[in-house]
Write a protein that holds these residues in place. Sequence first.
Motif, mmCIF file in Angstrom:
data_model
loop_
_atom_site.group_PDB
_atom_site.id
_atom_site.type_symbol
_atom_site.label_atom_id
_atom_site.label_comp_id
_atom_site.label_asym_id
_atom_site.label_seq_id
_atom_site.Cartn_x
_atom_site.Cartn_y
_atom_site.Cartn_z
ATOM 1 N N GLY A 214 18.716 1.442 1.187
ATOM 2 C CA GLY A 214 17.373 1.554 1.753
ATOM 3 C C GLY A 214 16.334 0.843 0.906
ATOM 4 O O GLY A 214 15.445 0.159 1.425
ATOM 5 N N LEU A 215 16.465 0.959 -0.408
ATOM 6 C CA LEU A 215 15.527 0.278 -1.307
ATOM 7 C C LEU A 215 15.708 -1.240 -1.235
ATOM 8 O O LEU A 215 14.728 -1.995 -1.253
ATOM 9 N N VAL A 216 16.953 -1.696 -1.145
ATOM 10 C CA VAL A 216 17.193 -3.131 -0.961
ATOM 11 C C VAL A 216 16.597 -3.595 0.357
ATOM 12 O O VAL A 216 15.985 -4.667 0.436
ATOM 13 N N SER A 217 16.755 -2.785 1.403
ATOM 14 C CA SER A 217 16.229 -3.151 2.718
ATOM 15 C C SER A 217 14.716 -3.323 2.690
ATOM 16 O O SER A 217 14.176 -4.247 3.308
ATOM 17 N N ILE A 218 14.030 -2.430 1.998
ATOM 18 C CA ILE A 218 12.572 -2.543 1.912
ATOM 19 C C ILE A 218 12.187 -3.827 1.183
ATOM 20 O O ILE A 218 11.267 -4.544 1.600
ATOM 21 N N ARG A 219 12.903 -4.148 0.112
ATOM 22 C CA ARG A 219 12.598 -5.377 -0.630
ATOM 23 C C ARG A 219 12.877 -6.617 0.216
ATOM 24 O O ARG A 219 12.174 -7.620 0.100
ATOM 25 N N ARG A 220 13.894 -6.547 1.079
ATOM 26 C CA ARG A 220 14.273 -7.703 1.890
ATOM 27 C C ARG A 220 13.402 -7.865 3.135
ATOM 28 O O ARG A 220 13.416 -8.922 3.764
ATOM 29 N N SER A 221 12.689 -6.824 3.516
ATOM 30 C CA SER A 221 11.992 -6.848 4.796
ATOM 31 C C SER A 221 10.799 -7.806 4.771
ATOM 32 O O SER A 221 10.289 -8.190 3.724
ATOM 33 N N TYR A 222 10.367 -8.195 5.960
ATOM 34 C CA TYR A 222 9.237 -9.092 6.131
ATOM 35 C C TYR A 222 7.925 -8.329 5.995
ATOM 36 O O TYR A 222 7.849 -7.134 6.289
ATOM 37 N N THR A 223 6.874 -9.012 5.596
ATOM 38 C CA THR A 223 5.528 -8.490 5.791
ATOM 39 C C THR A 223 5.109 -8.860 7.216
ATOM 40 O O THR A 223 5.711 -9.749 7.843
ATOM 41 N N PRO A 224 4.071 -8.211 7.774
ATOM 42 C CA PRO A 224 3.627 -8.574 9.124
ATOM 43 C C PRO A 224 3.252 -10.046 9.253
ATOM 44 O O PRO A 224 3.549 -10.681 10.275
ATOM 45 N N VAL A 225 2.627 -10.604 8.234
ATOM 46 C CA VAL A 225 2.242 -12.018 8.285
ATOM 47 C C VAL A 225 3.480 -12.909 8.314
ATOM 48 O O VAL A 225 3.558 -13.871 9.088
ATOM 49 N N GLU A 226 4.468 -12.577 7.484
ATOM 50 C CA GLU A 226 5.697 -13.358 7.454
ATOM 51 C C GLU A 226 6.455 -13.266 8.773
ATOM 52 O O GLU A 226 6.993 -14.261 9.284
ATOM 53 N N LEU A 227 6.501 -12.060 9.334
ATOM 54 C CA LEU A 227 7.229 -11.880 10.589
ATOM 55 C C LEU A 227 6.537 -12.604 11.738
ATOM 56 O O LEU A 227 7.195 -13.231 12.575
ATOM 57 N N ALA A 228 5.211 -12.535 11.777
ATOM 58 C CA ALA A 228 4.465 -13.246 12.816
ATOM 59 C C ALA A 228 4.692 -14.751 12.714
ATOM 60 O O ALA A 228 4.805 -15.450 13.734
ATOM 61 N N ALA A 229 4.768 -15.265 11.483
ATOM 62 C CA ALA A 229 4.985 -16.695 11.292
ATOM 63 C C ALA A 229 6.400 -17.100 11.698
ATOM 64 O O ALA A 229 6.618 -18.227 12.165
ATOM 65 N N ALA A 230 7.373 -16.191 11.543
ATOM 66 C CA ALA A 230 8.758 -16.509 11.871
ATOM 67 C C ALA A 230 9.065 -16.373 13.352
ATOM 68 O O ALA A 230 10.012 -16.982 13.854
ATOM 69 N N ALA A 231 8.258 -15.581 14.060
ATOM 70 C CA ALA A 231 8.527 -15.322 15.477
ATOM 71 C C ALA A 231 7.996 -16.455 16.347
ATOM 72 O O ALA A 231 6.932 -17.014 16.076
ATOM 73 N N PRO A 232 8.708 -16.798 17.419
ATOM 74 C CA PRO A 232 8.236 -17.846 18.332
ATOM 75 C C PRO A 232 7.098 -17.338 19.212
ATOM 76 O O PRO A 232 6.820 -16.125 19.252
ATOM 77 N N PRO A 233 6.437 -18.229 19.947
ATOM 78 C CA PRO A 233 5.374 -17.801 20.869
ATOM 79 C C PRO A 233 5.900 -16.774 21.873
ATOM 80 O O PRO A 233 7.058 -16.813 22.282
ATOM 81 N N GLY A 234 5.025 -15.851 22.264
ATOM 82 C CA GLY A 234 5.404 -14.828 23.213
ATOM 83 C C GLY A 234 5.798 -13.511 22.572
ATOM 84 O O GLY A 234 6.028 -12.528 23.274
ATOM 85 N N TRP A 235 5.864 -13.480 21.249
ATOM 86 C CA TRP A 235 6.194 -12.257 20.523
ATOM 87 C C TRP A 235 4.976 -11.777 19.743
ATOM 88 O O TRP A 235 4.223 -12.586 19.185
ATOM 89 N N ARG A 236 4.792 -10.477 19.697
ATOM 90 C CA ARG A 236 3.669 -9.887 18.974
ATOM 91 C C ARG A 236 4.181 -8.916 17.927
ATOM 92 O O ARG A 236 5.078 -8.116 18.198
ATOM 93 N N VAL A 237 3.615 -8.965 16.738
ATOM 94 C CA VAL A 237 3.960 -8.034 15.659
ATOM 95 C C VAL A 237 2.951 -6.892 15.670
ATOM 96 O O VAL A 237 1.742 -7.119 15.628
ATOM 97 N N ARG A 238 3.461 -5.666 15.720
ATOM 98 C CA ARG A 238 2.598 -4.495 15.734
ATOM 99 C C ARG A 238 3.009 -3.563 14.603
ATOM 100 O O ARG A 238 4.191 -3.227 14.461
ATOM 101 N N ARG A 239 2.074 -3.167 13.780
ATOM 102 C CA ARG A 239 2.366 -2.193 12.729
ATOM 103 C C ARG A 239 2.712 -0.855 13.366
ATOM 104 O O ARG A 239 2.116 -0.464 14.380
ATOM 105 N N HIS A 240 3.681 -0.162 12.768
ATOM 106 C CA HIS A 240 4.147 1.092 13.343
ATOM 107 C C HIS A 240 4.401 2.080 12.207
ATOM 108 O O HIS A 240 5.048 1.729 11.213
ATOM 109 N N PRO A 241 3.891 3.292 12.314
ATOM 110 C CA PRO A 241 4.092 4.267 11.242
ATOM 111 C C PRO A 241 5.506 4.831 11.265
ATOM 112 O O PRO A 241 6.122 4.914 12.340
#
Length: 225
Positions: free
Chosen positions: A183-210
Amino acid sequence: MDAAELMDAPDCDPAKLELTYRQFGLVNRLFSGWRLLYVQELRPLLSPSTVTTVLDIGSGGGDLARLLEQWSQRDKLKLDVTGIDPDSRAHSFAASRPHTPNVRFVQAGSGELVHEGGRFDVVISNHVIHHLQPPDLAQLLADSRVLARRLCLHNDLRRNTAAYVLFSVAALPFRGSFIRADGLVSIRRSYTPVELAAAAPPGWRVRRHPPFHQVLVHRPGHPHD
């Protein structure tokens, strides 16, 4: 993002791996935020008379697929869930659990279902995106768009120092498995919202979720969502 999770190793301890799959059910209930996603996104699409089909990509031990079906049964709504995972160990564990009505598991990747002409109302994944480098993420999203008629929801961790510290403490009771270390490795490997938005193609939206998650959303027919 180069660190590897222990459970992904083909020669990892099978007893620890099985316990990890068993503990995923509680971990996902506590931390993944799927109850809110079900209420906000999935339940409005469901009907008491017409079956809604869901594809869970990278379904692992199968706990989320079963949980969604349980919630829909409680709400007297019709839901049919197919969980797919290319890992034979995950598939064997999921398939060995007590049968749940309207839930099935297939050892496959999303590309295989695209090749077969598969179609589902909703395509989801949970904690899959952080495993993927940008080319693999692009392929997953392309497959999802082909497979989904109404909605794509890819829920994943959001890289965050507070999430790392809190999970480090919260996961201490999960002994004898890979939950805390991976789980700790997964958190370190995960994207930030900015990184994920940049990696996603048009038509996809990044939404923060608690709590400390983010959801990559695509709604067919809504190109600006």
